[in-house]
Write a protein that holds these residues in place. Structure first.
Motif, PDB file in Angstrom:
ATOM      1  N   SER B  19     -26.457 -10.790 -23.603  1.00 47.61           N
ATOM      2  CA  SER B  19     -26.766 -11.490 -22.361  1.00 47.61           C
ATOM      3  C   SER B  19     -26.306 -12.939 -22.431  1.00 47.61           C
ATOM      4  N   SER B  26     -19.792 -16.584 -18.179  1.00 49.23           N
ATOM      5  CA  SER B  26     -19.760 -16.717 -16.725  1.00 49.23           C
ATOM      6  C   SER B  26     -19.402 -18.154 -16.339  1.00 49.23           C
ATOM      7  N   VAL B  95     -34.277  -6.679 -18.123  1.00 52.91           N
ATOM      8  CA  VAL B  95     -33.006  -6.177 -17.584  1.00 52.91           C
ATOM      9  C   VAL B  95     -32.729  -4.769 -18.120  1.00 52.91           C
ATOM     10  N   PHE B 249     -26.951 -14.474 -14.107  1.00 56.69           N
ATOM     11  CA  PHE B 249     -26.806 -13.156 -14.730  1.00 56.69           C
ATOM     12  C   PHE B 249     -27.986 -12.262 -14.362  1.00 56.69           C
ATOM     13  N   ALA B 252     -27.555 -11.070 -10.886  1.00 54.98           N
ATOM     14  CA  ALA B 252     -26.564  -9.994 -10.816  1.00 54.98           C
ATOM     15  C   ALA B 252     -27.182  -8.682 -11.312  1.00 54.98           C
ATOM     16  N   ALA B 253     -27.949  -8.776 -12.406  1.00 54.30           N
ATOM     17  CA  ALA B 253     -28.583  -7.576 -12.950  1.00 54.30           C
ATOM     18  C   ALA B 253     -29.578  -6.996 -11.950  1.00 54.30           C
ATOM     19  N   THR B 256     -27.803  -5.269  -9.098  1.00 55.15           N
ATOM     20  CA  THR B 256     -27.324  -3.990  -9.612  1.00 55.15           C
ATOM     21  C   THR B 256     -28.455  -2.978  -9.693  1.00 55.15           C
ATOM     22  N   THR B 257     -29.602  -3.426 -10.223  1.00 56.02           N
ATOM     23  CA  THR B 257     -30.719  -2.515 -10.421  1.00 56.02           C
ATOM     24  C   THR B 257     -31.348  -2.078  -9.113  1.00 56.02           C
ATOM     25  N   PHE B 274     -23.251  -0.541 -15.474  1.00 55.14           N
ATOM     26  CA  PHE B 274     -24.133  -1.689 -15.258  1.00 55.14           C
ATOM     27  C   PHE B 274     -23.361  -2.997 -15.401  1.00 55.14           C
ATOM     28  N   PHE B 275     -22.594  -3.106 -16.513  1.00 53.09           N
ATOM     29  CA  PHE B 275     -21.888  -4.369 -16.759  1.00 53.09           C
ATOM     30  C   PHE B 275     -20.796  -4.594 -15.718  1.00 53.09           C
ATOM     31  N   LYS B 277     -20.769  -3.598 -12.567  1.00 52.13           N
ATOM     32  CA  LYS B 277     -21.395  -4.055 -11.317  1.00 52.13           C
ATOM     33  C   LYS B 277     -21.852  -5.499 -11.438  1.00 52.13           C
ATOM     34  N   CYS B 278     -22.418  -5.846 -12.620  1.00 55.31           N
ATOM     35  CA  CYS B 278     -22.861  -7.219 -12.847  1.00 55.31           C
ATOM     36  C   CYS B 278     -21.699  -8.187 -12.672  1.00 55.31           C
TER      37      CYS B 278
END
Lengths: 169, 328
Positions: B19, B26, B95, B249, B252-253, B256-257, B274-275, B277-278
């Motif tokens: 993470s 990022s 996450v 982050f 974003a998570a 996604t979730t 997952f990553f 989409k993040c």
């Protein structure tokens, strides 16, 4: 293990509450209050009431204290103004009330056996439905009327606050 | 017990390392994408296409001179970055990277914990984190800082409500507050299809909570000379900076979730979805920053209270009606 956590959190909560009163700067008082609320939330977790704990953090430590901090910053209360509220009578009444409250709580603690108290949220229900579902089921069936009455009361409070604030213009 | 502890410790280390690497890179994505959008190159000198830039920035942060203003509220000045980064990193705990996998006969879940009240935990801790920026602005004894802090707290109060309303709509269709259950409920159909309005609401309010550009009131460079962190230097500034990207982050998570089906995807389910989409969401955050101008402060406030809040309430009402009629 749980007892150690309880003592630490409870102790910190009590000390933080005292510091709310004794801190010199207004903002520091507010922050000690946040810490105190947070510690109470941890005690809720120790009681397996995660939902209540999270609400405690979101509503009290988060939203309400954020409002208070905002007001303090808006009014720029850097140092505590010399208080003229505390007269002799109010001091006597305050100490008297404190003693009565303390005696009352000790009396309840001594006379009732806390371990035998039973509520509607039992371990068996929690195991079948999960914590949040159990609370919401009771809230929207058996306790619907008190719940709705409380929300009407809160709405009335908000409307009343708006009316009072508008009147001065 | 020993085996359980070992697995837990390794899992925690891996989750946090991954993470925080994403958080560090990022910043690189942000500078690179912003650069190319503005017809520049972005960082290029340190490493291949500036790939070592985040590490160089970190080392530079440690060696810079640290200043504390004379009229600062010293304990709060020191505490503010700690609150910020502490809360941001805590959020990584919930996450959900992926489902269960089996390595060498051990069944391992690709998330650190499955809280009963997962999504409420996110809301609560992120509010606590926002105290960091507010206190930082106030305690530095600088008028720009104070105004930045004030704006930050007002914005937080306003947009947190609408954000929670968007989340409630998702919880209604998923039937649980736990992030794992929410992901599992989207096996066939993602929530973005079931709740398109909540998705838009969540993105807008999330950007406001992140203090990203159309809503970056607390640190509006042109008006407040960087706002709440104006007096911070060296590593303390870097901590604020890290907290901001860590929140990005986590945001974003969460998107996604809650809306994009978590680790579900075509072909093989797994953390790679997952990553991916993040990264799309993080790219979106950078993209919109380079596209939109900053809003005026009073517009931000009236938009939050007069449009987003009624919209969120209406969405919940319609979702409830829909579920009642079609008996879902």
């Amino acid at each position: 293990m749980e007892l150690v956590f309880l003592l630490i959190c409870g102790g910190v909560a009590v000390i933080a509450s005292l510091l709310v009163i004794f801190a010199r700067s207004t903002l520091h008082s507010a922050l000690w209050m946040v810490l105190s609320f947070f510690m109470v939330a941890i005690i809720y977790v120790l009681l397996h009431a995660q939902f209540l704990a999270m609400l405690q953090v979101i509503v009290y430590a988060g939203a309400i204290m954020m409002f208070i901090v905002y007001a303090i910053m808006m009014l720029n209360l850097r140092q505590e103004a010399k208080s003229k509220v505390a007269t002799r009578i109010s001091k006597v009444v305050g100490v008297g009330a404190l003693i009565v409250l303390f005696l009352e709580l000790t009396l309840i603690g001594v006379s009732h056996n806390m371990a035998t108290i039973q509520g509607p949220v039992t371990d068996k229900l929690v195991a079948t439905y999960g914590r949040v579902a159990v609370i919401s089921n009771f809230l929207f069936s058996d306790y619907l009327l008190p719940f709705e009455v409380a929300s009407i009361l809160l709405t009335a409070g908000v409307v009343g606050a708006v009316v009072l604030a508008k009147r001065e213009k | 017990m020993l085996e359980f502890m070992t697995i837990l410790i390794i899992k925690t280390l891996v989750a946090f390392t991954v993470s925080l690497l994403i958080v560090a890179y990022s910043t690189w994505i942000e500078r690179k994408v912003l650069g190319h959008v503005q017809l520049r190159h972005g960082p290029r000198r340190v490493g291949f296409h500036g790939l070592l830039q985040p590490i160089a920035d970190g080392i530079k942060g440690f060696f810079k001179e640290e200043l504390i203003p004379d009229n600062a509220d010293k304990p709060l000045f020191l505490l503010a970055p700690i609150i910020s980064i502490g809360a941001a990193v805590t959020l990584i705990v919930i996450v959900p990277f992926g489902d269960k996998i089996t390595i060498m006969g051990h069944e391992i879940t690709l998330y650190l914990t499955d809280l009963d009240v997962g999504i409420l935990f996110v809301l609560g801790i992120s509010t606590i984190g926002s105290y960091g920026g507010i206190l930082g602005g106030w305690s530095s004894g600088n008028k720009y800082g104070v105004i930045g802090g004030l704006r930050g707290s007002a914005q937080m109060i306003s947009y947190e409500l609408s954000l929670a309303l968007a989340v409630i709509a998702v919880v209604m269709v998923s039937g649980s507050l736990s992030l794992i259950d929410i992901v599992n409920s989207q096996t066939g159909l993602w929530n973005i299809v079931k709740q398109p309005f909540a998705f838009v609401l969540f993105i807008i309010c999330g950007l406001a909570e992140l203090n990203r550009t159309p809503f970056d009131m607390p640190e509006a460079e042109a008006e407040l000379a960087c706002g709440f962190n104006v007096e911070y230097s060296s590593m303390k500034f870097a901590l604020f900076f890290m907290a901001e990207y860590c929140h990005m982050f986590v945001f974003a998570a969460l998107v996604t979730t809650l809306f994009l089906g978590g680790w579900h995807g075509p072909f093989i389910d797994g953390p790679h979805w997952f990553f991916l989409k993040c990264f799309v969401i993080i790219f979106f955050c950078v993209w919109e920053r380079s596209t939109f101008p900053r809003l005026r402060y009073d517009q931000v406030m009236s938009f939050g209270w007069k449009i987003l809040l009624p919209f969120g309430l209406l969405n919940i009402l319609l979702t409830g009606l829909w579920m009642l009629i079609f008996n879902m």
